[in-house]
Design a protein around this motif. Structure first.
Motif, PDB file in Angstrom:
ATOM      1  N   SER A  58       0.913  -1.443  -0.021  1.00 43.80           N
ATOM      2  CA  SER A  58       0.014   0.122  -0.041  1.00 43.80           C
ATOM      3  C   SER A  58       0.693   1.330  -0.051  1.00 43.80           C
ATOM      4  CB  SER A  58      -0.876  -0.048   1.073  1.00 43.80           C
ATOM      5  OG  SER A  58      -0.218  -0.130   2.462  1.00 43.80           O
ATOM      6  N   ASP A  59       2.193   1.103   0.357  1.00 41.15           N
ATOM      7  CA  ASP A  59       3.184   2.324   0.311  1.00 41.15           C
ATOM      8  C   ASP A  59       3.892   2.397  -0.912  1.00 41.15           C
ATOM      9  OD1 ASP A  59       4.546   0.156   1.006  1.00 41.15           O
ATOM     10  OD2 ASP A  59       5.471   1.311   2.661  1.00 41.15           O
ATOM     11  N   ALA A  60       3.732   1.512  -1.844  1.00 41.56           N
ATOM     12  CA  ALA A  60       4.559   1.543  -3.108  1.00 41.56           C
ATOM     13  C   ALA A  60       4.489   2.729  -3.888  1.00 41.56           C
ATOM     14  CB  ALA A  60       4.290   0.369  -4.034  1.00 41.56           C
ATOM     15  N   MET A  61       5.470   3.102  -4.557  1.00 42.47           N
ATOM     16  CA  MET A  61       5.457   4.401  -5.292  1.00 42.47           C
ATOM     17  C   MET A  61       5.559   3.793  -6.621  1.00 42.47           C
ATOM     18  SD  MET A  61       5.291   6.963  -3.459  1.00 42.47           S
ATOM     19  CE  MET A  61       5.689   8.303  -4.337  1.00 42.47           C
ATOM     20  N   PHE A  62       5.129   4.389  -7.878  1.00 47.99           N
ATOM     21  CA  PHE A  62       4.958   4.033  -9.225  1.00 47.99           C
ATOM     22  C   PHE A  62       5.784   4.957 -10.075  1.00 47.99           C
ATOM     23  CE2 PHE A  62       1.477   1.719  -7.367  1.00 47.99           C
ATOM     24  CZ  PHE A  62       1.971   0.521  -7.987  1.00 47.99           C
ATOM     25  N   SER A  63       6.961   4.783 -10.848  1.00 41.41           N
ATOM     26  CA  SER A  63       7.423   5.653 -11.644  1.00 41.41           C
ATOM     27  C   SER A  63       6.649   5.758 -12.990  1.00 41.41           C
ATOM     28  CB  SER A  63       8.678   5.159 -12.049  1.00 41.41           C
ATOM     29  OG  SER A  63       8.716   4.076 -12.977  1.00 41.41           O
ATOM     30  N   ALA A  64       6.753   6.534 -13.924  1.00 40.46           N
ATOM     31  CA  ALA A  64       5.924   6.505 -15.192  1.00 40.46           C
ATOM     32  C   ALA A  64       6.144   5.514 -15.956  1.00 40.46           C
ATOM     33  CB  ALA A  64       6.336   8.076 -15.864  1.00 40.46           C
ATOM     34  N   ALA A  65       7.255   4.978 -16.131  1.00 41.23           N
ATOM     35  CA  ALA A  65       7.864   3.677 -16.652  1.00 41.23           C
ATOM     36  C   ALA A  65       7.006   2.385 -16.259  1.00 41.23           C
ATOM     37  CB  ALA A  65       9.371   3.481 -16.606  1.00 41.23           C
ATOM     38  N   GLU A  66       7.045   2.509 -14.679  1.00 42.41           N
ATOM     39  CA  GLU A  66       6.448   1.290 -14.158  1.00 42.41           C
ATOM     40  C   GLU A  66       5.014   1.292 -14.706  1.00 42.41           C
ATOM     41  OE1 GLU A  66       8.672   0.171 -10.293  1.00 42.41           O
ATOM     42  OE2 GLU A  66       7.749   2.054 -10.449  1.00 42.41           O
ATOM     43  N   LEU A  67       4.289   2.408 -14.442  1.00 44.94           N
ATOM     44  CA  LEU A  67       2.678   2.498 -14.850  1.00 44.94           C
ATOM     45  C   LEU A  67       2.523   2.315 -16.319  1.00 44.94           C
ATOM     46  CD1 LEU A  67       1.811   5.781 -13.121  1.00 44.94           C
ATOM     47  CD2 LEU A  67       1.273   3.538 -12.455  1.00 44.94           C
ATOM     48  N   THR A  68       3.551   2.569 -17.191  1.00 43.97           N
ATOM     49  CA  THR A  68       3.499   2.154 -18.559  1.00 43.97           C
ATOM     50  C   THR A  68       3.382   0.700 -18.603  1.00 43.97           C
ATOM     51  OG1 THR A  68       4.303   4.225 -19.373  1.00 43.97           O
ATOM     52  CG2 THR A  68       4.312   2.358 -20.783  1.00 43.97           C
ATOM     53  N   THR A  69       4.200   0.118 -17.988  1.00 51.26           N
ATOM     54  CA  THR A  69       4.202  -1.375 -17.811  1.00 51.26           C
ATOM     55  C   THR A  69       3.118  -1.958 -17.161  1.00 51.26           C
ATOM     56  OG1 THR A  69       6.730  -1.365 -17.878  1.00 51.26           O
ATOM     57  CG2 THR A  69       5.863  -3.128 -17.358  1.00 51.26           C
ATOM     58  N   ILE A  70       2.684  -1.604 -16.339  1.00 50.07           N
ATOM     59  CA  ILE A  70       1.502  -2.003 -15.614  1.00 50.07           C
ATOM     60  C   ILE A  70       0.359  -2.168 -16.545  1.00 50.07           C
ATOM     61  CG2 ILE A  70      -0.155  -1.601 -13.843  1.00 50.07           C
ATOM     62  CD1 ILE A  70       2.186  -0.702 -11.991  1.00 50.07           C
ATOM     63  N   PHE A  71       0.106  -1.027 -17.223  1.00 49.19           N
ATOM     64  CA  PHE A  71      -1.099  -0.789 -17.971  1.00 49.19           C
ATOM     65  C   PHE A  71      -1.038  -1.348 -19.639  1.00 49.19           C
ATOM     66  CE2 PHE A  71      -2.172   1.967 -14.414  1.00 49.19           C
ATOM     67  CZ  PHE A  71      -3.439   1.800 -14.271  1.00 49.19           C
ATOM     68  N   PRO A  78      -7.703   0.646 -25.288  1.00 47.89           N
ATOM     69  CA  PRO A  78      -7.641   2.384 -25.176  1.00 47.89           C
ATOM     70  C   PRO A  78      -8.089   2.740 -23.602  1.00 47.89           C
ATOM     71  CG  PRO A  78      -8.464   1.947 -27.388  1.00 47.89           C
ATOM     72  CD  PRO A  78      -8.599   0.551 -26.435  1.00 47.89           C
ATOM     73  N   LEU A  79      -9.117   2.125 -23.381  1.00 49.45           N
ATOM     74  CA  LEU A  79      -9.793   2.769 -22.069  1.00 49.45           C
ATOM     75  C   LEU A  79      -8.790   2.593 -20.699  1.00 49.45           C
ATOM     76  CD1 LEU A  79     -13.544   1.080 -22.335  1.00 49.45           C
ATOM     77  CD2 LEU A  79     -12.457   3.604 -22.667  1.00 49.45           C
ATOM     78  N   PHE A  80      -7.778   1.502 -20.941  1.00 40.95           N
ATOM     79  CA  PHE A  80      -6.961   1.314 -20.043  1.00 40.95           C
ATOM     80  C   PHE A  80      -5.858   2.513 -19.605  1.00 40.95           C
ATOM     81  CE2 PHE A  80      -8.617  -2.768 -19.756  1.00 40.95           C
ATOM     82  CZ  PHE A  80      -8.306  -3.350 -18.530  1.00 40.95           C
ATOM     83  N   ARG A  81      -5.639   3.375 -20.815  1.00 36.82           N
ATOM     84  CA  ARG A  81      -4.651   4.398 -20.836  1.00 36.82           C
ATOM     85  C   ARG A  81      -5.384   5.428 -20.065  1.00 36.82           C
ATOM     86  NH1 ARG A  81       0.060   2.506 -21.238  1.00 36.82           N
ATOM     87  NH2 ARG A  81       0.340   1.254 -23.275  1.00 36.82           N
ATOM     88  N   GLY A  82      -6.698   5.490 -20.285  1.00 39.15           N
ATOM     89  CA  GLY A  82      -7.515   6.792 -19.536  1.00 39.15           C
ATOM     90  C   GLY A  82      -7.293   6.481 -17.869  1.00 39.15           C
ATOM     91  N   THR A  83      -7.446   5.145 -17.585  1.00 43.42           N
ATOM     92  CA  THR A  83      -7.127   4.831 -16.078  1.00 43.42           C
ATOM     93  C   THR A  83      -5.772   4.835 -15.859  1.00 43.42           C
ATOM     94  OG1 THR A  83      -9.100   3.123 -16.565  1.00 43.42           O
ATOM     95  CG2 THR A  83      -7.587   2.787 -14.616  1.00 43.42           C
ATOM     96  N   GLN A  84      -4.894   4.685 -16.581  1.00 37.74           N
ATOM     97  CA  GLN A  84      -3.568   4.918 -16.344  1.00 37.74           C
ATOM     98  C   GLN A  84      -3.251   6.514 -15.998  1.00 37.74           C
ATOM     99  OE1 GLN A  84      -0.589   3.985 -19.213  1.00 37.74           O
ATOM    100  NE2 GLN A  84       1.045   5.048 -18.198  1.00 37.74           N
ATOM    101  N   ARG A  85      -4.051   7.304 -16.907  1.00 34.78           N
ATOM    102  CA  ARG A  85      -3.833   8.731 -16.752  1.00 34.78           C
ATOM    103  C   ARG A  85      -4.424   9.201 -15.387  1.00 34.78           C
ATOM    104  NH1 ARG A  85      -4.518   8.395 -22.078  1.00 34.78           N
ATOM    105  NH2 ARG A  85      -6.757   9.037 -22.046  1.00 34.78           N
ATOM    106  N   ALA A  86      -5.687   8.738 -15.034  1.00 33.30           N
ATOM    107  CA  ALA A  86      -6.218   9.240 -13.902  1.00 33.30           C
ATOM    108  C   ALA A  86      -5.654   8.581 -12.781  1.00 33.30           C
ATOM    109  CB  ALA A  86      -7.756   8.596 -13.925  1.00 33.30           C
ATOM    110  N   PHE A  87      -4.949   7.328 -12.525  1.00 30.49           N
ATOM    111  CA  PHE A  87      -4.123   6.714 -11.590  1.00 30.49           C
ATOM    112  C   PHE A  87      -2.766   7.376 -11.462  1.00 30.49           C
ATOM    113  CE2 PHE A  87      -1.707   3.430  -9.961  1.00 30.49           C
ATOM    114  CZ  PHE A  87      -2.048   3.342  -8.363  1.00 30.49           C
ATOM    115  N   ALA A  88      -2.216   7.887 -12.170  1.00 31.64           N
ATOM    116  CA  ALA A  88      -1.006   8.624 -12.431  1.00 31.64           C
ATOM    117  C   ALA A  88      -1.177  10.111 -11.560  1.00 31.64           C
ATOM    118  CB  ALA A  88      -0.373   8.847 -13.814  1.00 31.64           C
TER     119      ALA A  88
END
Length: 88
Positions: A58-71, A78-88
């Motif tokens: 619960s205390d993890a930090m995500f880099s932009a690169a990690e978020l790209t990999t996760i999503f 394409p909807l997952f990209r919207g979720t990625q932007r909202a989550f970032a």
């Protein structure tokens, strides 16, 4: 907020190993003004991508690169990209 977004299935979200992330994200989405349906969909997609990974604390930090990999996946929508932007 999960009980509002997922009245029938909220327990699945609360029992998830990433429940802390889902609760926080759902609360944030509603607090900043997302409507029910988009907030519901974003939380559902976040659950999918985070549960597909190694356990996330619960205390993890995500880099932009990690978020790209996760999503990103072979079945990426394409909807997952919207979720990625909202989550970032």
């Amino acid at each position: 907020m999960l009980t509002t977004l997922f009245p029938r299935f909220h327990q699945r979200y609360l029992d998830s190993p990433v429940a802390d992330w889902l609760v926080g994200f759902a609360d944030w989405l509603v607090a900043v003004g997302y409507a029910h349906d988009p907030a519901h969909d974003h939380v559902r997609r976040l659950k999918q991508v985070l549960e597909a990974r190694e356990p996330v604390t619960s205390d993890a930090m995500f880099s932009a690169a990690e978020l790209t990999t996760i999503f990103t996946s072979a079945r990426q929508q394409p909807l997952f990209r919207g979720t990625q932007r909202a989550f970032a």
